[in-house]
Design a protein around this motif. Structure first.
Motif, PDB file in Angstrom:
ATOM      1  N   LYS A  79      46.652  11.926  67.594  1.00 40.14           N
ATOM      2  CA  LYS A  79      45.400  11.738  67.096  1.00 40.14           C
ATOM      3  C   LYS A  79      45.532  12.604  65.556  1.00 40.14           C
ATOM      4  O   LYS A  79      45.022  12.210  64.652  1.00 40.14           O
ATOM      5  CB  LYS A  79      44.356  12.124  67.838  1.00 40.14           C
ATOM      6  CG  LYS A  79      42.927  12.202  66.996  1.00 40.14           C
ATOM      7  CD  LYS A  79      41.731  12.410  67.960  1.00 40.14           C
ATOM      8  CE  LYS A  79      40.335  12.628  67.208  1.00 40.14           C
ATOM      9  NZ  LYS A  79      40.229  11.750  66.097  1.00 40.14           N
ATOM     10  N   ASP A  83      44.625  11.304  62.129  1.00 43.93           N
ATOM     11  CA  ASP A  83      43.590  11.782  61.261  1.00 43.93           C
ATOM     12  C   ASP A  83      44.165  12.065  59.830  1.00 43.93           C
ATOM     13  O   ASP A  83      43.341  12.131  59.032  1.00 43.93           O
ATOM     14  CB  ASP A  83      42.998  13.077  61.906  1.00 43.93           C
ATOM     15  CG  ASP A  83      42.144  12.636  63.205  1.00 43.93           C
ATOM     16  OD1 ASP A  83      41.813  11.618  63.438  1.00 43.93           O
ATOM     17  OD2 ASP A  83      41.923  13.513  64.043  1.00 43.93           O
ATOM     18  N   ASP A 162      43.896   2.125  59.173  1.00 43.28           N
ATOM     19  CA  ASP A 162      42.355   1.756  59.231  1.00 43.28           C
ATOM     20  C   ASP A 162      42.034   1.647  60.550  1.00 43.28           C
ATOM     21  O   ASP A 162      40.987   2.006  61.072  1.00 43.28           O
ATOM     22  CB  ASP A 162      41.593   0.736  58.336  1.00 43.28           C
ATOM     23  CG  ASP A 162      42.574  -0.601  58.509  1.00 43.28           C
ATOM     24  OD1 ASP A 162      43.914  -0.545  59.106  1.00 43.28           O
ATOM     25  OD2 ASP A 162      41.893  -1.792  58.072  1.00 43.28           O
ATOM     26  N   TYR A 163      42.905   1.018  61.514  1.00 45.87           N
ATOM     27  CA  TYR A 163      42.732   0.750  62.834  1.00 45.87           C
ATOM     28  C   TYR A 163      42.801   1.969  63.644  1.00 45.87           C
ATOM     29  O   TYR A 163      42.234   2.539  64.759  1.00 45.87           O
ATOM     30  CB  TYR A 163      43.569  -0.546  63.530  1.00 45.87           C
ATOM     31  CG  TYR A 163      43.103  -1.528  63.045  1.00 45.87           C
ATOM     32  CD1 TYR A 163      42.324  -2.252  64.168  1.00 45.87           C
ATOM     33  CD2 TYR A 163      43.074  -2.266  62.119  1.00 45.87           C
ATOM     34  CE1 TYR A 163      41.920  -3.776  63.871  1.00 45.87           C
ATOM     35  CE2 TYR A 163      42.826  -3.658  61.750  1.00 45.87           C
ATOM     36  CZ  TYR A 163      42.045  -4.214  62.646  1.00 45.87           C
ATOM     37  OH  TYR A 163      41.441  -5.488  62.519  1.00 45.87           O
ATOM     38  N   LYS A 165      42.651   5.227  62.777  1.00 44.20           N
ATOM     39  CA  LYS A 165      41.700   6.057  62.541  1.00 44.20           C
ATOM     40  C   LYS A 165      40.220   6.063  63.382  1.00 44.20           C
ATOM     41  O   LYS A 165      39.703   6.739  63.376  1.00 44.20           O
ATOM     42  CB  LYS A 165      41.354   6.321  61.033  1.00 44.20           C
ATOM     43  CG  LYS A 165      42.498   6.933  59.990  1.00 44.20           C
ATOM     44  CD  LYS A 165      42.077   7.283  58.793  1.00 44.20           C
ATOM     45  CE  LYS A 165      43.176   7.862  57.842  1.00 44.20           C
ATOM     46  NZ  LYS A 165      43.311   9.245  58.539  1.00 44.20           N
ATOM     47  N   ARG A 166      40.152   4.707  63.763  1.00 39.69           N
ATOM     48  CA  ARG A 166      38.982   4.269  64.662  1.00 39.69           C
ATOM     49  C   ARG A 166      39.130   4.327  66.207  1.00 39.69           C
ATOM     50  O   ARG A 166      38.343   4.015  66.866  1.00 39.69           O
ATOM     51  CB  ARG A 166      38.487   2.915  64.150  1.00 39.69           C
ATOM     52  CG  ARG A 166      37.943   2.655  62.756  1.00 39.69           C
ATOM     53  CD  ARG A 166      37.109   1.581  62.796  1.00 39.69           C
ATOM     54  NE  ARG A 166      37.949   0.192  63.028  1.00 39.69           N
ATOM     55  CZ  ARG A 166      38.522  -0.399  61.843  1.00 39.69           C
ATOM     56  NH1 ARG A 166      38.514   0.044  60.569  1.00 39.69           N
ATOM     57  NH2 ARG A 166      39.058  -1.582  62.244  1.00 39.69           N
ATOM     58  N   PRO A 168      39.273   5.710  69.722  1.00 40.25           N
ATOM     59  CA  PRO A 168      38.769   6.884  70.367  1.00 40.25           C
ATOM     60  C   PRO A 168      39.731   7.629  71.261  1.00 40.25           C
ATOM     61  O   PRO A 168      40.294   7.246  72.369  1.00 40.25           O
ATOM     62  CB  PRO A 168      37.481   6.217  71.266  1.00 40.25           C
ATOM     63  CG  PRO A 168      38.220   4.998  71.300  1.00 40.25           C
ATOM     64  CD  PRO A 168      38.951   4.503  70.074  1.00 40.25           C
ATOM     65  N   GLN A 184      39.104  -3.245  69.119  1.00 38.10           N
ATOM     66  CA  GLN A 184      38.455  -3.311  67.787  1.00 38.10           C
ATOM     67  C   GLN A 184      38.661  -4.833  67.161  1.00 38.10           C
ATOM     68  O   GLN A 184      38.647  -5.175  66.101  1.00 38.10           O
ATOM     69  CB  GLN A 184      39.364  -2.473  66.825  1.00 38.10           C
ATOM     70  CG  GLN A 184      39.074  -0.954  67.035  1.00 38.10           C
ATOM     71  CD  GLN A 184      40.025   0.036  65.993  1.00 38.10           C
ATOM     72  OE1 GLN A 184      39.985  -0.199  64.995  1.00 38.10           O
ATOM     73  NE2 GLN A 184      40.607   0.968  66.768  1.00 38.10           N
ATOM     74  N   TYR A 228      32.031   0.988  74.587  1.00 37.33           N
ATOM     75  CA  TYR A 228      32.614   1.090  73.077  1.00 37.33           C
ATOM     76  C   TYR A 228      31.545   0.400  72.388  1.00 37.33           C
ATOM     77  O   TYR A 228      31.284  -0.822  72.358  1.00 37.33           O
ATOM     78  CB  TYR A 228      34.135   0.282  73.292  1.00 37.33           C
ATOM     79  CG  TYR A 228      34.860   0.436  71.764  1.00 37.33           C
ATOM     80  CD1 TYR A 228      35.082   1.634  71.193  1.00 37.33           C
ATOM     81  CD2 TYR A 228      34.772  -0.614  71.038  1.00 37.33           C
ATOM     82  CE1 TYR A 228      35.795   1.790  70.140  1.00 37.33           C
ATOM     83  CE2 TYR A 228      35.593  -0.498  69.830  1.00 37.33           C
ATOM     84  CZ  TYR A 228      35.949   0.718  69.499  1.00 37.33           C
ATOM     85  OH  TYR A 228      36.640   0.680  68.210  1.00 37.33           O
ATOM     86  N   ASN A 230      31.138  -1.501  68.890  1.00 38.38           N
ATOM     87  CA  ASN A 230      32.177  -2.292  67.773  1.00 38.38           C
ATOM     88  C   ASN A 230      31.083  -3.105  66.823  1.00 38.38           C
ATOM     89  O   ASN A 230      30.315  -3.928  67.307  1.00 38.38           O
ATOM     90  CB  ASN A 230      33.235  -2.987  68.248  1.00 38.38           C
ATOM     91  CG  ASN A 230      34.230  -3.648  67.337  1.00 38.38           C
ATOM     92  OD1 ASN A 230      34.440  -2.861  66.410  1.00 38.38           O
ATOM     93  ND2 ASN A 230      34.848  -4.602  67.689  1.00 38.38           N
ATOM     94  N   GLU A 232      30.583  -5.218  62.806  1.00 34.23           N
ATOM     95  CA  GLU A 232      31.089  -5.676  61.527  1.00 34.23           C
ATOM     96  C   GLU A 232      29.716  -5.714  60.360  1.00 34.23           C
ATOM     97  O   GLU A 232      28.789  -6.379  60.907  1.00 34.23           O
ATOM     98  CB  GLU A 232      31.898  -6.982  61.773  1.00 34.23           C
ATOM     99  CG  GLU A 232      32.991  -6.950  62.246  1.00 34.23           C
ATOM    100  CD  GLU A 232      34.044  -8.416  62.335  1.00 34.23           C
ATOM    101  OE1 GLU A 232      33.638  -9.021  61.340  1.00 34.23           O
ATOM    102  OE2 GLU A 232      34.745  -8.553  63.244  1.00 34.23           O
TER     103      GLU A 232
END
Length: 237
Positions: A79, A83, A162-163, A165-166, A168, A184, A228, A230, A232
């Motif tokens: 992680k 980050d 980008d995925y 960093k999202r 959890p 995601q 979760y 999610n 857009e």
């Protein structure tokens, strides 16, 4: 230099492996299909790993490090790498080098059309007990997550940052990275890669954290999947 790919290398008491890590990853940066940097994440090692890491980073412009104040585990190290990544793509490899850095190029071939590409260790060079416990754990996890992955424990992955960093992340959930990408609505793919025996250092996972621990984590994943969030954005000003 403008880098496009960051390789995270979690380290915990790997002083006997780090010279080989430097040699092989430096060689990979010269043949990588994308401009590549290396990010060591020292998970509070108690041996000479940190001094060796600092020496490596001094010698090589493409090598960087993060040092944890104390040991926090593999998921935390991964992680932290996610980050701190500042490139479009991020991946990781274990510092025992039981997988080959050169195989990152095989994974990178498919990342344009996927959010995550993971290796599948072909002809694994581990003990019978380790292989069987891993196979059972993967079967249990697959039944819970429906991710279709054969070897989520393979320490060779490439993810669009980008995925990544999202994701959890929680302790133990590094085994669920493909399933967490699916949450995601990202696409995932697995590709066969080489596997080698551990040459030096101590394995960090035993029967408990390879088999029984992941079973408990499956229930944590199911809870998280249910909760979760999610979304857009369709429009904004």
């Amino acid at each position: 230099m403008s880098y496009e790919f960051t390789i995270i290398v979690p380290v915990y008491n790997e002083e006997d492996n780090l010279a080989r890590v430097e040699k092989e990853l430096l060689a990979y940066t010269k043949i990588a299909s994308k401009p590549t940097k290396i990010l060591f994440v020292n998970d509070g090692s108690k041996d000479k790993s940190q001094q060796l890491i600092e020496d490596i980073c001094t010698r090589n412009d493409a090598f960087f490090y993060i040092l944890f104040k104390e040991n926090r585990g593999l998921s935390a190290a991964i992680k932290a790498g996610f980050d701190h990544a500042d490139t479009p793509l991020v991946g990781y490899i274990d510092s025992d080098l039981q997988t080959a850095p050169s195989d990152f190029n095989l994974l990178l071939e498919h990342i344009k059309d996927n959010a995550l590409v993971t290796g599948v260790r072909a002809n694994r060079k581990d003990s019978f007990v380790k292989n069987m416990s891993s196979k059972i754990a993967n079967g249990i996890r697959r039944a819970f997550t429906k991710d279709g992955m054969d070897d989520t424990g393979c320490p060779l992955k490439v993810i669009r940052t980008d995925y990544a960093k999202r994701i959890p992340m929680f302790k133990g959930l590094h085994r669920f990275l493909p399933a967490l990408i699916l949450l995601q609505n990202g696409t995932i793919k697995q590709v066969p890669v080489q596997h080698f025996p551990r040459i030096a250092g101590q394995a960090k996972f035993g029967l408990w954290n390879r088999l029984l621990g992941p079973l408990m984590d499956c229930f944590a994943y199911l809870w998280m999947k249910k909760k979760y969030i999610n979304y857009e954005v369709a429009k904004k000003k």
